[in-house]
Write an enzyme that holds these catalytic residues in place. Structure first.
Site: not given
Ligand SMILES: CC(C)(COP(=O)(O)OP(=O)(O)OC[C@H]1O[C@@H](n2cnc3c(N)ncnc32)[C@H](O)[C@@H]1OP(=O)(O)O)[C@@H](O)C(=O)NCCC(=O)NCCS
Length: 380
Positions: A222, A261, A317
């Protein structure tokens, strides 16, 4: 009752109605309460975005000032909490510390200050605000430096950098940090938010929900991808080695961190904003090393994926680790910073869960043995 279906990891299962966040994965769009992430990044700040998440609408001028003031007066850590941060085992991860502090705050704020066991989450904002102060205090103690008390004249992001560095950041860096918090504040029914809502559905306090959510975010599937993306940049070392590194990693079936993703099948809109920040910060600091490496990684990765007919893009990220790095933030703080920001979204979901609550109680599909004969101890 309809026939129960089984979806591993609850994939594709609708678990609740929510007005908070809309993600259009196909178009690469993200909205908090109907406001696009691009507008929020450009025109809002973390405090105002927190208000939006908690009250469901933008504040007017007076409400905004009052709310910011309430958040800012909650920043300073009580001596007891400061001692807890100082005495926490040196080798423990700051996410473990955050979980513990939230539980401590529950006892401290609710029972000592509010004198109430019932939890009115919007009254005290310590559970939202103080995560930033704890993370920065932890970092300073790691470096054998003194706690830097917060300043009330700085935004949440700028104050974070100030408390971590002991020096006021320039306006641009303060704005970048604050906007990074806006970008991470909310993202629908991810694992930690779902955790917060499950705990909230038992009518437990918001502190219990937030502490559980922090535990959920701590897991490497996560939070943590930006830390790994930055570690990748460091491992590659220079732009000319990036293509070979990516090819080797893909040939040995490794994942490239910060790419792909579950929801976005187009570019993650947050990654576009992060990339702009990285470009500007790299220029200002005269250091484009990380950016050059990341762009080469992206190019090679996308070429390889397109050969297989899989267009896969950077997620938030991919660039955020390098942004934090240029802001002087150590890698170990990347996931805690995620919590510093996402706590606003968690609280919004806790409040929404309470408004129309039904205890979460799914079923499992039993795949264990049939009824078995009891064997006394001497016969086993
Ligand atoms: C986020 C993630 C788990 C989504 O995975 P997913 O839902 O399986 O993604 P997709 O269905 O689009 O993947 C399609 C294919 O591309 C591959 N793929 C996706 N992301 C990849 C990555 N970062 N590196 C290498 N291969 C990747 C998948 O393994 C899959 O391959 P297969 O068809 O041969 O099995 C995955 O992209 C990933 O692990 N990314 C890296 C970690 C990361 O950045 N996480 C932060 C998310 S915000």
């Amino acid at each position: 009752m309809a026939e129960a279906t089984y979806a591993k990891g609850l994939e594709g299962v609708v678990a609740a109605e929510s007005e908070i966040c809309r993600i259009d994965g196909e178009q690469g769009k993200l909205f908090y309460l109907g406001y696009s992430i691009e507008d929020l990044a450009r025109f809002s700040d973390f405090e105002e975005t927190t208000y939006l998440l908690l009250y469901g609408r933008l504040p007017n001028k007076e409400e905004k000032e009052r709310f910011s003031k309430r958040m800012r007066v909650s920043r300073d850590l009580a001596p007891e909490i400061l001692e807890m941060v100082r005495n926490f085992p040196k080798d423990a991860h700051p996410m473990e510390l955050l979980q513990s502090v939230i539980s401590y705050l529950s006892g401290y704020i609710q029972h000592k200050i509010q004198h109430s066991a019932t939890c009115n989450c919007r009254d005290t904002l310590h559970q939202v605000v103080q995560l930033a102060s704890v993370v920065t205090a932890w970092q300073r103690f790691q470096e054998d430096k003194e706690y830097v008390p917060p300043r009330r004249d700085l935004s949440h992001g700028a104050n974070f950098l100030y408390m971590m560095r002991g020096e006021e950041p320039d306006e641009f860096e303060g704005r970048v940090m604050d906007t990074c918090l806006v970008l991470h504040a909310e993202h629908g029914f991810n694992a930690s938010t779902f955790t917060a809502r499950v705990v909230a559905s038992t009518m437990s306090t918001c502190y219990s929900s937030i502490s559980a959510a922090i535990g959920s975010l701590y897991g490497s599937l996560h939070g943590g991808a930006n830390e790994k993306a930055m570690a990748m940049v460091e491992a590659i070392g220079s732009k000319d080695k990036a293509a070979e590194w990516v090819n080797n990693a893909l040939d040995s079936k490794q994942k490239i961190m910060g790419m792909g993703h579950r929801v976005y099948k187009a570019k993650d809109p947050r990654s576009i904003i992060m990339e702009e920040f990285l470009v500007q910060l790299s220029k200002r600091k005269n250091n484009t090393l990380s950016y050059d490496i990341l762009k080469e990684v992206e190019k090679t990765f996308r070429e390889r994926m397109e050969e297989k007919g899989k267009p896969i893009y950077p997620n938030v990220d991919f660039f955020s680790g390098a942004v934090y790095d240029l802001l002087g933030i150590p890698k170990i703080l990347f996931t805690p910073i995620f919590a510093v920001s996402r706590v606003a979204g968690w609280l919004a979901h806790i409040l929404e869960q309470r408004r129309d609550n039904r205890l979460y109680r799914p079923k499992s599909l039993y795949v264990g043995s049939e009824a078995r004969e009891w064997l006394p101890l001497e016969k086993r």
